[in-house]
Motif scaffolding. Sequence first.
Motif, short mmCIF file in Angstrom:
data_model
loop_
_atom_site.label_atom_id
_atom_site.label_comp_id
_atom_site.label_asym_id
_atom_site.label_seq_id
_atom_site.Cartn_x
_atom_site.Cartn_y
_atom_site.Cartn_z
N UNK A 2 18.52 -11.80 28.58
CA UNK A 2 18.06 -10.91 28.18
C UNK A 2 16.57 -10.25 27.82
N UNK A 3 15.99 -10.17 28.43
CA UNK A 3 14.91 -9.07 28.74
C UNK A 3 14.14 -8.16 28.27
N UNK A 4 13.80 -7.82 26.93
CA UNK A 4 14.06 -6.00 26.06
C UNK A 4 12.23 -6.02 26.18
N UNK A 5 12.69 -4.28 26.92
CA UNK A 5 11.98 -3.76 27.84
C UNK A 5 12.05 -2.50 26.64
N UNK A 6 11.00 -1.72 26.94
CA UNK A 6 10.06 -0.22 26.76
C UNK A 6 10.07 0.82 27.58
N UNK A 7 10.11 1.66 27.58
CA UNK A 7 8.91 2.98 28.96
C UNK A 7 8.10 4.06 27.67
N UNK A 8 6.84 3.67 27.87
CA UNK A 8 6.64 4.69 27.24
C UNK A 8 6.51 6.00 28.59
N UNK A 9 6.39 7.02 28.57
CA UNK A 9 5.91 8.33 28.92
C UNK A 9 7.57 8.71 29.64
N UNK A 10 8.26 7.98 29.05
CA UNK A 10 10.22 8.31 29.23
C UNK A 10 10.61 9.58 30.15
N UNK A 11 10.45 10.16 29.62
CA UNK A 11 10.02 12.00 29.65
C UNK A 11 9.79 12.44 31.26
N UNK A 12 8.97 11.27 31.75
CA UNK A 12 8.64 12.02 32.93
C UNK A 12 8.55 11.70 34.61
N UNK A 74 6.33 -0.96 30.54
CA UNK A 74 6.56 -0.38 31.46
C UNK A 74 5.89 1.56 30.95
N UNK A 75 4.86 1.50 31.13
CA UNK A 75 3.70 2.62 31.00
C UNK A 75 3.52 3.82 31.70
N UNK A 76 4.19 5.12 32.14
CA UNK A 76 4.10 6.14 32.83
C UNK A 76 4.05 7.20 32.05
N UNK A 77 2.47 6.96 31.64
CA UNK A 77 1.92 7.87 30.98
C UNK A 77 0.56 8.61 31.92
N UNK A 93 2.59 -8.77 24.29
CA UNK A 93 3.87 -7.99 24.59
C UNK A 93 3.17 -7.99 26.84
N UNK A 94 4.17 -8.01 26.98
CA UNK A 94 3.80 -7.32 28.91
C UNK A 94 3.78 -6.32 29.06
N UNK A 95 2.88 -5.73 29.93
CA UNK A 95 2.16 -4.64 29.96
C UNK A 95 2.71 -4.30 32.30
N UNK A 96 3.51 -2.95 32.26
CA UNK A 96 3.34 -2.71 33.60
C UNK A 96 2.88 -1.45 33.63
N UNK A 97 2.14 -1.27 33.93
CA UNK A 97 0.69 0.44 33.87
C UNK A 97 1.12 0.78 35.75
N UNK A 98 2.50 2.15 35.48
CA UNK A 98 2.19 2.72 36.41
C UNK A 98 0.99 3.85 37.28
N UNK A 99 0.24 4.33 35.93
CA UNK A 99 0.01 4.98 35.60
C UNK A 99 -1.71 4.81 36.53
#
Length: 324
Positions: A2-12, A74-77, A93-99
């Motif tokens: 289990x790799x714990x992940x988060x999403x910022x910008x989850x409402x978009x 996951x950053x989706x701002x 914390x690794x970051x994948x920036x979608x923006x």
Amino acid sequence: MNIRVGIVGISGFGGGEALRLLANHPSFELVYAAGDSSAGKSLADLYPGIASRLANLVVEKWDPDNLPELDLLFASMPTGASAKALAGVRDDVKILDIGGDHRYAGGWVYGLADVWPSEIVGQSRVANPGCFPAATQIALAPLLKDGLIDPENIIIDAKTGISGAGRGGGTGLSYATHNENLVPYGLLNHVHMPEMTHTIERLSGGSARGLVFTPHLVPMTRGILVTIYCRGSATTRQCLDAARACYAESHFVRVTDLPPHTKWVSGSNLAIVNYAADPSRNLVMAMGVVDNLGKGAAGQAIQNANLMCGLPEAEGLDGMSLWP
Ligand SMILES: NC(=O)C1=CN([C@@H]2O[C@H](COP(=O)(O)OP(=O)(O)OC[C@H]3O[C@@H](n4cnc5c(N)ncnc54)[C@H](OP(=O)(O)O)[C@@H]3O)[C@@H](O)[C@H]2O)C=CC1
Ligand SMILES: CC(=O)N[C@@H](CCC(=O)OP(=O)(O)O)C(=O)O
């Protein structure tokens, strides 16, 4: 695992698609959701169709100093907001920036996952390509690598679904305005020009100074089609052979004998490419389709995240596209 992940910008739109894909990912566990104006809402408030085990997760106000135990974010701002917002995230914390803020930026790997996957393996800061570059670069890569086209004279005509502008896309994107309407925009200097120029020059070793890119808004929800006009004396067969060789091991890039439809990739991480060439006119055409929210955003983001975490690149992404 289990790799714990988060999403910022989850409402978009981008964050919501990442949520949809992560909900069925066997190794990533969504433990954190963040945003700005949606803080305090549950995922069930935002997404009535959410899987029940994620329904009660509450969106937190984005605060990089107050993150839970997390392996990957996951950053989706909005482009323009993420550089500052992500600067304070802990190194572990690794970051994948979608923006768009970190594409070809120092300290970040440009995550063109289908073209240079090995460069992404194990990395901790990866910037997803923009949606138009995702389609364009995948279609052009085999031709550029094999020297089949002149990098200096490339014209990209692109069509995009309206969701490409995001949920907060603006009042100009109403149904009444865009239903049964077509309009070009971003003429001459669209924000995606620099990353496409950079990639074309990197793959070809030449200059992309004549690049022309014109996107058009199309009244559909998802999907991008790029039709790319190039100068070169290759035949259609040579272009198709180059693409099939280039993507022989690819999970997500398909080379077809017919011009692709945007619907063929809807809801998926696929890119489908096709070529037509007439040596007597020194003309090579490359066509590519992606789902702007799939390969153009959240799908490629999860492909990149798999590579960053040492997982099989296709994990959680092998579902079929939507049809019809
Ligand atoms: N839509 C697409 O097809 C594609 C989008 N992208 C890129 O992905 C990114 C997101 O796009 P998209 O999802 O379409 O945009 P949306 O407008 O749909 O969503 C933007 C999101 O950003 C959040 N947000 C805004 N400001 C802040 C802030 N200060 N702190 C934390 N969260 C914030 C919003 O949260 P809240 O609602 O809580 O305020 C919302 O969830 C952009 O950079 C876009 O260019 C890339 C490829 C394709
Ligand atoms: C329809 C529409 O407006 N599409 C957006 C592209 C979405 C995208 O990929 O944006 P980023 O590069 O900012 O991540 C545009 O043309 O700017």
